[in-house]
Scaffold this motif. Sequence first.
Motif, PDB file in Angstrom:
ATOM      1  N   MET A  77       0.789  -0.902   0.106  1.00 17.21           N
ATOM      2  CA  MET A  77       0.004   0.139  -0.174  1.00 17.21           C
ATOM      3  C   MET A  77       0.836   1.306   0.008  1.00 17.21           C
ATOM      4  O   MET A  77       1.746   1.387   0.836  1.00 17.21           O
ATOM      5  N   THR A  78       0.583   2.086  -0.911  1.00  9.53           N
ATOM      6  CA  THR A  78       1.329   3.316  -0.942  1.00  9.53           C
ATOM      7  C   THR A  78       1.017   4.342   0.305  1.00  9.53           C
ATOM      8  O   THR A  78      -0.172   4.340   0.533  1.00  9.53           O
ATOM      9  N   THR A  79       2.029   4.945   0.663  1.00 10.04           N
ATOM     10  CA  THR A  79       1.825   5.988   1.560  1.00 10.04           C
ATOM     11  C   THR A  79       2.115   7.347   1.214  1.00 10.04           C
ATOM     12  O   THR A  79       2.500   7.365   0.011  1.00 10.04           O
ATOM     13  N   ILE A  80       1.549   8.298   1.812  1.00 14.52           N
ATOM     14  CA  ILE A  80       1.806   9.861   1.471  1.00 14.52           C
ATOM     15  C   ILE A  80       3.436   9.947   1.456  1.00 14.52           C
ATOM     16  O   ILE A  80       3.687  10.878   0.351  1.00 14.52           O
ATOM     17  N   ASP A  81       4.160   9.521   2.230  1.00 17.30           N
ATOM     18  CA  ASP A  81       5.638   9.917   2.161  1.00 17.30           C
ATOM     19  C   ASP A  81       6.141   9.053   0.749  1.00 17.30           C
ATOM     20  O   ASP A  81       6.917   9.840   0.416  1.00 17.30           O
ATOM     21  N   GLU A  82       5.747   8.119   0.398  1.00 20.34           N
ATOM     22  CA  GLU A  82       6.102   7.217  -0.765  1.00 20.34           C
ATOM     23  C   GLU A  82       5.735   8.086  -1.932  1.00 20.34           C
ATOM     24  O   GLU A  82       6.606   8.557  -2.905  1.00 20.34           O
ATOM     25  N   ALA A  83       4.492   8.513  -1.910  1.00 18.35           N
ATOM     26  CA  ALA A  83       4.153   9.353  -3.092  1.00 18.35           C
ATOM     27  C   ALA A  83       4.802  10.715  -3.232  1.00 18.35           C
ATOM     28  O   ALA A  83       5.140  11.036  -4.261  1.00 18.35           O
ATOM     29  N   VAL A 105       7.270  11.936  -6.334  1.00 16.57           N
ATOM     30  CA  VAL A 105       6.840  13.110  -7.048  1.00 16.57           C
ATOM     31  C   VAL A 105       8.004  14.225  -6.920  1.00 16.57           C
ATOM     32  O   VAL A 105       8.484  14.778  -7.844  1.00 16.57           O
ATOM     33  N   GLU A 106       8.920  14.073  -6.007  1.00 16.62           N
ATOM     34  CA  GLU A 106      10.074  14.923  -5.727  1.00 16.62           C
ATOM     35  C   GLU A 106      11.145  14.455  -6.810  1.00 16.62           C
ATOM     36  O   GLU A 106      11.862  15.065  -7.390  1.00 16.62           O
ATOM     37  N   ILE A 132       0.269  16.298  -2.169  1.00 20.59           N
ATOM     38  CA  ILE A 132      -0.580  14.965  -2.137  1.00 20.59           C
ATOM     39  C   ILE A 132      -1.893  15.391  -1.665  1.00 20.59           C
ATOM     40  O   ILE A 132      -1.851  15.650  -0.400  1.00 20.59           O
ATOM     41  N   ARG A 133      -2.650  14.930  -2.336  1.00 27.12           N
ATOM     42  CA  ARG A 133      -4.255  15.270  -1.972  1.00 27.12           C
ATOM     43  C   ARG A 133      -4.856  14.056  -1.283  1.00 27.12           C
ATOM     44  O   ARG A 133      -5.708  14.016  -0.542  1.00 27.12           O
ATOM     45  N   ALA A 171      -2.183   7.314  -5.666  1.00 30.83           N
ATOM     46  CA  ALA A 171      -1.923   8.652  -5.212  1.00 30.83           C
ATOM     47  C   ALA A 171      -2.501   9.579  -6.125  1.00 30.83           C
ATOM     48  O   ALA A 171      -2.539   9.762  -7.438  1.00 30.83           O
ATOM     49  N   VAL A 172      -3.004  10.476  -5.553  1.00 32.28           N
ATOM     50  CA  VAL A 172      -3.697  11.759  -6.284  1.00 32.28           C
ATOM     51  C   VAL A 172      -2.831  13.065  -5.671  1.00 32.28           C
ATOM     52  O   VAL A 172      -2.830  13.399  -4.503  1.00 32.28           O
ATOM     53  N   VAL A 173      -2.418  13.622  -6.642  1.00 38.61           N
ATOM     54  CA  VAL A 173      -1.602  14.724  -6.596  1.00 38.61           C
ATOM     55  C   VAL A 173      -1.980  15.909  -7.248  1.00 38.61           C
ATOM     56  O   VAL A 173      -2.242  15.707  -8.436  1.00 38.61           O
ATOM     57  N   GLN A 174      -2.059  17.060  -6.701  1.00 36.98           N
ATOM     58  CA  GLN A 174      -2.604  18.425  -7.255  1.00 36.98           C
ATOM     59  C   GLN A 174      -1.218  19.241  -7.244  1.00 36.98           C
ATOM     60  O   GLN A 174      -0.432  19.348  -6.445  1.00 36.98           O
ATOM     61  N   GLY A 175      -1.030  19.860  -8.587  1.00 33.89           N
ATOM     62  CA  GLY A 175       0.233  20.492  -8.852  1.00 33.89           C
ATOM     63  C   GLY A 175       0.038  21.877  -9.670  1.00 33.89           C
ATOM     64  O   GLY A 175      -1.144  21.633 -10.148  1.00 33.89           O
TER      65      GLY A 175
END
Length: 124
Positions: free
Chosen positions: A1-7, A11-12, A72-73, A81-85
């Motif tokens: 399971m993906t975590t916010i930290d992994e996402a 992205v970085e 990360i939303r 992962a849902v990312v707003q940029g």
Amino acid sequence: MTTIDEATTWVEAYRDAWLSNDADEVGALFTDDAVYEFRPNDPEPWRGREAIVAGWLEEPDSPETWKFDFEIRGILGDGTAVVQGVTEYLDERPTYENLWIIRLDHGQATHFTEWFMVRKGTES
């Protein structure tokens, strides 16, 4: 399971690869069979790591011409992962609002879909 930290880490690393336009850095982001879509149900996505790297490097953005910020939303129930940029171009191009949907597997994207639209008032 993906975590916010992994996402966030992914992205970085994406932003770092965007800055460097280094084939190895770009390739490290994606699995061998990854799919990269520029819109949902893209009829012509890049398929596979080699195609993604080749497509990316075909028309790279110069690092001094843009800035990218993100948040990360959330992480969906399946680990997506849902990312707003926001991509702000520092030349004549407009600023874009971005929404990314990223499926990760052990730190690499298996599927990447983006939505982008011009931020009102920044049109060329």
